[in-house]
Design a protein around this motif. Structure first.
Motif, PDB file in Angstrom:
ATOM      1  N   ALA A  10      48.859  -6.890  -3.391  1.00 17.51           N
ATOM      2  CA  ALA A  10      49.133  -7.693  -4.587  1.00 17.51           C
ATOM      3  C   ALA A  10      48.337  -7.183  -5.776  1.00 17.51           C
ATOM      4  CB  ALA A  10      48.811  -9.158  -4.314  1.00 17.51           C
ATOM      5  N   ALA A  11      47.069  -6.801  -5.550  1.00 13.80           N
ATOM      6  CA  ALA A  11      46.246  -6.273  -6.645  1.00 13.80           C
ATOM      7  C   ALA A  11      46.816  -4.963  -7.170  1.00 13.80           C
ATOM      8  CB  ALA A  11      44.811  -6.091  -6.167  1.00 13.80           C
ATOM      9  N   VAL A  12      47.285  -4.099  -6.278  1.00 17.66           N
ATOM     10  CA  VAL A  12      47.876  -2.820  -6.706  1.00 17.66           C
ATOM     11  C   VAL A  12      49.147  -3.079  -7.517  1.00 17.66           C
ATOM     12  CG1 VAL A  12      49.020  -0.736  -5.851  1.00 17.66           C
ATOM     13  CG2 VAL A  12      46.851  -1.446  -4.864  1.00 17.66           C
ATOM     14  N   LEU A  13      49.965  -4.028  -7.103  1.00 17.50           N
ATOM     15  CA  LEU A  13      51.186  -4.337  -7.853  1.00 17.50           C
ATOM     16  C   LEU A  13      50.878  -4.911  -9.233  1.00 17.50           C
ATOM     17  CD1 LEU A  13      53.427  -5.828  -5.033  1.00 17.50           C
ATOM     18  CD2 LEU A  13      53.676  -3.624  -6.171  1.00 17.50           C
ATOM     19  N   VAL A  14      49.874  -5.778  -9.331  1.00 22.01           N
ATOM     20  CA  VAL A  14      49.476  -6.327 -10.638  1.00 22.01           C
ATOM     21  C   VAL A  14      48.977  -5.207 -11.535  1.00 22.01           C
ATOM     22  CG1 VAL A  14      47.778  -7.795 -11.783  1.00 22.01           C
ATOM     23  CG2 VAL A  14      49.033  -8.662  -9.809  1.00 22.01           C
ATOM     24  N   TRP A  15      48.177  -4.298 -10.991  1.00 18.75           N
ATOM     25  CA  TRP A  15      47.671  -3.159 -11.771  1.00 18.75           C
ATOM     26  C   TRP A  15      48.832  -2.294 -12.266  1.00 18.75           C
ATOM     27  CZ3 TRP A  15      48.105   2.092 -10.612  1.00 18.75           C
ATOM     28  CH2 TRP A  15      47.416   2.933 -11.466  1.00 18.75           C
ATOM     29  N   ALA A  16      49.838  -2.033 -11.403  1.00 17.94           N
ATOM     30  CA  ALA A  16      50.973  -1.193 -11.787  1.00 17.94           C
ATOM     31  C   ALA A  16      51.791  -1.847 -12.905  1.00 17.94           C
ATOM     32  CB  ALA A  16      51.857  -0.920 -10.576  1.00 17.94           C
ATOM     33  N   VAL A  17      51.958  -3.158 -12.845  1.00 14.19           N
ATOM     34  CA  VAL A  17      52.702  -3.860 -13.896  1.00 14.19           C
ATOM     35  C   VAL A  17      51.942  -3.791 -15.216  1.00 14.19           C
ATOM     36  CG1 VAL A  17      53.486  -6.140 -14.659  1.00 14.19           C
ATOM     37  CG2 VAL A  17      53.985  -5.361 -12.350  1.00 14.19           C
ATOM     38  N   ARG A  18      50.642  -3.998 -15.172  1.00 17.24           N
ATOM     39  CA  ARG A  18      49.843  -3.915 -16.408  1.00 17.24           C
ATOM     40  C   ARG A  18      49.885  -2.504 -16.996  1.00 17.24           C
ATOM     41  NH1 ARG A  18      44.247  -7.010 -15.753  1.00 17.24           N
ATOM     42  NH2 ARG A  18      44.838  -8.448 -17.397  1.00 17.24           N
ATOM     43  N   LEU A  19      49.805  -1.493 -16.141  1.00 16.22           N
ATOM     44  CA  LEU A  19      49.888  -0.108 -16.620  1.00 16.22           C
ATOM     45  C   LEU A  19      51.254   0.146 -17.261  1.00 16.22           C
ATOM     46  CD1 LEU A  19      48.653   2.750 -16.778  1.00 16.22           C
ATOM     47  CD2 LEU A  19      49.737   3.195 -14.566  1.00 16.22           C
ATOM     48  N   GLY A  20      52.319  -0.344 -16.650  1.00 12.54           N
ATOM     49  CA  GLY A  20      53.656  -0.177 -17.221  1.00 12.54           C
ATOM     50  C   GLY A  20      53.800  -0.851 -18.569  1.00 12.54           C
ATOM     51  N   ILE A  21      53.188  -2.029 -18.715  1.00  8.60           N
ATOM     52  CA  ILE A  21      53.236  -2.734 -19.999  1.00  8.60           C
ATOM     53  C   ILE A  21      52.505  -1.935 -21.064  1.00  8.60           C
ATOM     54  CG2 ILE A  21      52.405  -4.787 -21.203  1.00  8.60           C
ATOM     55  CD1 ILE A  21      53.046  -6.368 -18.638  1.00  8.60           C
ATOM     56  N   ARG A  22      51.346  -1.371 -20.717  1.00 11.88           N
ATOM     57  CA  ARG A  22      50.585  -0.559 -21.681  1.00 11.88           C
ATOM     58  C   ARG A  22      51.361   0.688 -22.106  1.00 11.88           C
ATOM     59  NH1 ARG A  22      45.791   0.188 -18.531  1.00 11.88           N
ATOM     60  NH2 ARG A  22      45.397  -1.933 -17.926  1.00 11.88           N
ATOM     61  N   VAL A  23      51.994   1.343 -21.142  1.00 11.10           N
ATOM     62  CA  VAL A  23      52.769   2.550 -21.456  1.00 11.10           C
ATOM     63  C   VAL A  23      53.948   2.188 -22.352  1.00 11.10           C
ATOM     64  CG1 VAL A  23      54.284   4.296 -20.434  1.00 11.10           C
ATOM     65  CG2 VAL A  23      52.060   3.836 -19.417  1.00 11.10           C
ATOM     66  N   LYS A  24      54.626   1.087 -22.059  1.00 12.64           N
ATOM     67  CA  LYS A  24      55.775   0.659 -22.865  1.00 12.64           C
ATOM     68  C   LYS A  24      55.361   0.325 -24.293  1.00 12.64           C
ATOM     69  CE  LYS A  24      60.013  -0.824 -23.380  1.00 12.64           C
ATOM     70  NZ  LYS A  24      61.062   0.108 -23.615  1.00 12.64           N
ATOM     71  N   GLN A  25      54.180  -0.289 -24.463  1.00  9.88           N
ATOM     72  CA  GLN A  25      53.714  -0.628 -25.805  1.00  9.88           C
ATOM     73  C   GLN A  25      53.317   0.607 -26.594  1.00  9.88           C
ATOM     74  OE1 GLN A  25      50.584  -3.446 -25.016  1.00  9.88           O
ATOM     75  NE2 GLN A  25      51.988  -5.197 -25.008  1.00  9.88           N
ATOM     76  N   ALA A  26      52.926   1.686 -25.913  1.00 10.92           N
ATOM     77  CA  ALA A  26      52.530   2.911 -26.606  1.00 10.92           C
ATOM     78  C   ALA A  26      53.740   3.709 -27.099  1.00 10.92           C
ATOM     79  CB  ALA A  26      51.690   3.786 -25.680  1.00 10.92           C
ATOM     80  N   GLU A  27      54.927   3.454 -26.547  1.00 13.22           N
ATOM     81  CA  GLU A  27      56.127   4.175 -26.963  1.00 13.22           C
ATOM     82  C   GLU A  27      56.614   3.665 -28.313  1.00 13.22           C
ATOM     83  OE1 GLU A  27      58.966   3.530 -23.895  1.00 13.22           O
ATOM     84  OE2 GLU A  27      57.952   4.863 -22.485  1.00 13.22           O
TER      85      GLU A  27
END
Length: 122
Positions: free
Chosen positions: A28-45
């Motif tokens: 669950a912690a790895v999945l939460v981290w992956a979602v947060r990373l995806g949100i950060r990458v999407k905001q940088a685009e």
């Protein structure tokens, strides 16, 4: 009565359940981290263009459009060379501009496709 066996079995199942719970928390912690990373990458685009910001076609139509017929480069036949050519001997087989630039038309009496009837005599 000897209860040692029951106590050991009970302790093993508690340890097994604890391992499963800890493993689930890690996943669950790895999945939460992956979602947060995806949100950060999407905001940088850069943002997607709005409706009026898309490029439009010029009133005169496409610019620098050319239509011309091309001829394929002929591959030498075995009868001409005396042996088969290997792929690296063929080199770059581009095409060239055809001398005849008229559009091809169907011949009279020709069916226009394979096996659809027609005279078949050509």
């Amino acid at each position: 009565m000897d209860t040692t066996w029951y106590e050991a079995a009970g302790a093993g199942s508690v340890a097994g359940i604890a391992v499963i719970v800890v493993g689930g928390l890690v996943v669950a912690a790895v999945l939460v981290w992956a979602v947060r990373l995806g949100i950060r990458v999407k905001q940088a685009e850069p943002r997607t263009p709005r409706g009026g910001e898309h490029p439009t076609l010029a009133d005169s139509g496409p610019v620098h459009e050319e239509r011309h017929r091309r001829e394929p480069a002929e591959v030498p036949r075995v009868e001409e060379t005396g042996r088969r050519l290997t792929p690296h001997e063929l080199g770059s087989l581009g095409s060239r501009r055809s001398e005849d630039q008229s559009r091809p038309r169907w011949e009279e009496g020709s069916s226009g496709s394979f096996g659809s009837g027609g005279s078949g005599g050509r």
